[in-house]
Design an enzyme around this catalytic site. Structure first.
Site, short mmCIF file in Angstrom:
data_model
loop_
_atom_site.label_atom_id
_atom_site.label_comp_id
_atom_site.label_asym_id
_atom_site.label_seq_id
_atom_site.Cartn_x
_atom_site.Cartn_y
_atom_site.Cartn_z
N LYS A 1 -16.48 118.79 63.24
CA LYS A 1 -16.23 117.58 64.02
C LYS A 1 -16.65 117.73 65.48
O LYS A 1 -17.10 116.77 66.11
CB LYS A 1 -14.75 117.20 63.91
CG LYS A 1 -14.34 116.74 62.51
CD LYS A 1 -12.90 116.28 62.49
CE LYS A 1 -12.51 115.74 61.11
NZ LYS A 1 -12.52 116.77 60.08
N HIS B 1 -2.20 110.47 56.82
CA HIS B 1 -3.63 110.39 57.10
C HIS B 1 -4.49 110.47 55.85
O HIS B 1 -5.67 110.81 55.91
CB HIS B 1 -4.04 111.48 58.11
CG HIS B 1 -3.19 111.50 59.33
ND1 HIS B 1 -3.21 110.48 60.26
CD2 HIS B 1 -2.26 112.40 59.76
CE1 HIS B 1 -2.34 110.75 61.21
NE2 HIS B 1 -1.75 111.89 60.94
N GLU C 1 -8.44 114.86 71.25
CA GLU C 1 -8.95 113.54 71.54
C GLU C 1 -7.77 112.59 71.71
O GLU C 1 -6.63 112.91 71.33
CB GLU C 1 -9.90 113.04 70.44
CG GLU C 1 -9.25 112.77 69.11
CD GLU C 1 -10.24 112.33 68.05
OE1 GLU C 1 -11.44 112.63 68.16
OE2 GLU C 1 -9.80 111.69 67.08
N ARG D 1 -21.03 112.71 51.62
CA ARG D 1 -20.85 112.67 50.17
C ARG D 1 -20.48 111.24 49.78
O ARG D 1 -20.29 110.39 50.65
CB ARG D 1 -19.70 113.60 49.75
CG ARG D 1 -18.42 113.32 50.55
CD ARG D 1 -17.23 114.08 50.05
NE ARG D 1 -16.13 114.06 50.98
CZ ARG D 1 -15.30 113.05 51.19
NH1 ARG D 1 -15.47 111.94 50.52
NH2 ARG D 1 -14.31 113.14 52.05
#
Length: 457
Positions: A120, A239, A204, A295
């Site tokens: 990431k 999540h 973040e 994917r």
């Protein structure tokens, strides 16, 4: 029937996604090879495949994650290509390279693209350079508390601490104040190391109740990249997604065009081919890049329902060196589709897995109802694997009609022997929050509400 693609393809996966891929292979006249673990010898994907090879015992670490055994199974059955599905080895660049070394076609993106988007931190840096908006935060790893604390103040609390190589809700912690930061760092690092072998973390801004929007893209090796519009995946627990729909509520035609172009730019930035998904967060009218999944996605079916495109077939076309069958001007959105994930879980007990024997299993039937399932009556839900056993997908002329059709389908879906999310989905579909296209975050996090709906089921 002859095929312009491959003669025989091994599906390196299990459950509903293996079944779904095998059905497209059959329609295309391609022979399929299933792989399975010892306790799954009688599984639905094994029954449907033309050939099947046992690759080990129950745990994925002793079967489905053993790339060398899967490649050996492909060689044993003279398969020409391997489709990895999602999860497991689908985003493993080393496995993709091993397939190529063995003379097999990997039906997915190049390993270099996986690596570019799999971490990431690196993908955030890449998207920033490409002019794609990212969630505000750091572009470098944080290695110790003092620098993390300083950065968190600059970003502004609450902050999300994320493991760079993680996904699926793992390696993710939130700190609402500095007093919670150390524990968040430790938790995210620990899960990153434990589940993905990478404890690198970054910070973040934590967006408290955004819409989770993702854009399906397809790209071939001839320079063609298209987007298949967006999906909304905002209803989640821990999540992890529970319900998806396409198109996304509250996304205007203008924004749809803008985020579609963002997704295409992201794909072009890494020379992407095959199917992929650009995930982002929509908050206060701004779309922020979150990550790219290299994917096919669990929720690809809702996009297929509103576009008429078989995404697996397009993956196979691209892997065979052909151009996409469509261009951007060919694509239109028609109606509205909703998907409910059917997990063997007890929502009244914090979504605790419910393994066991399915003693009764009856799928709903009717126009515009699709069930992607990996089970039938007598199947075992095994504790080794993800509890997702089926996906119920419906289409309607608009969101209201799709919701009504989903409720009808849920009412006629019968599963006995294990706890499932059927009562949860019924309750969500009849809620005011769903009707107003909210994220339903407060409902999903309401323990007493969840217990109550299960008690009434």
């Amino acid at each position: 029937m002859t095929t312009q693609y491959f003669q025989r393809v091994l599906v390196a996966n299990r459950g509903e996604i293996a079944v779904r891929i095998i059905r497209t292979l059959r329609r295309l006249g391609i022979e399929s090879v299933a792989v399975y673990s010892e306790p799954e010898a009688g599984a639905l994907h094994v029954k449907l495949a033309d050939h099947a090879v046992c690759i080990g015992s129950g745990p994925v670490s002793e079967s489905y994650l053993l790339g060398a055994r899967i490649i050996a199974a492909a060689a044993e059955t003279n398969a020409e290509a391997i489709h990895p599905g999602y999860g497991l080895l689908s985003e493993n660049a080393g496995f993709a390279r091993a397939c190529k070394s063995a003379g097999l076609v990997f039906i997915g993106p190049a390993p270099e693209a996986m690596e570019a988007m799999g971490a990431k931190i690196a993908s955030r840096q890449l998207m920033e350079r490409a002019g794609v908006p990212v969630v505000p935060g750091g572009l470098e790893a944080v290695t110790e508390f003092d620098s993390a604390s300083k950065l968190a103040v600059e970003i502004g609390y609450p902050v999300a601490v994320k493991a760079s190589g993680a996904g699926g809700g793992k390696g993710f912690r939130v700190a609402t104040a500095e007093s919670e930061l150390a524990a968040a760092l430790e938790g995210a690092r620990g899960e990153g190391e434990r589940f993905f072998g990478d404890g690198t973390v970054y910070l973040e801004r934590y967006l408290e109740d955004p819409r989770h929007i993702e854009i399906q893209i397809l790209a071939d090796g001839h320079g063609n990249v298209v987007h298949l519009f967006e999906r909304d995946c905002s209803i989640q627990r821990r999540h992890q997604k529970l319900i998806e729909e396409a198109p996304a509520p509250h996304v205007s035609s203008k924004m749809r065009q803008e985020i579609g172009q963002i997704a295409i730019a992201a794909a072009r930035a890494v020379g992407y081919t095959s199917a992929g998904t650009v995930e982002g967060l929509l908050a206060d009218g701004t779309f922020y890049f979150l990550e790219m999944n290299t994917r096919i996605q669990v929720e690809h079916g809702v996009t297929e329902m509103v576009t008429g495109i078989d995404i697996v077939e397009e993956q196979i076309r691209v892997a065979a060196g052909l151009k996409l069958s469509i261009n951007q001007d060919d694509l239109t959105l028609t109606g509205h589709a909703i998907e409910c994930r059917l997990n063997a879980e007890d929502p009244g007990k914090n979504f605790r897995p419910s393994p066991g024997l399915i003693t009764r299993y009856v799928e709903p039937k009717g126009n515009h109802i699709r069930v992607d399932s990996g089970v039938d009556e007598g199947s075992q839900i095994l504790p080794f694997y993800d509890p997702l056993f089926a996906k119920l997908i419906v289409w309607g002329e608009d969101r209201a009609e799709a919701t009504e059709r989903m409720l009808q389908a849920l009412d006629s879906f019968e599963v006995e022997g294990v706890k499932t999310l059927l009562p949860f989905h019924r309750a969500i579909m009849t809620s005011e929050e769903w009707g107003d296209a909210h994220t339903c975050r407060d409902l999903v996090s309401n323990a007493s509400w969840l217990k109550g709906l299960v008690d009434r089921a």
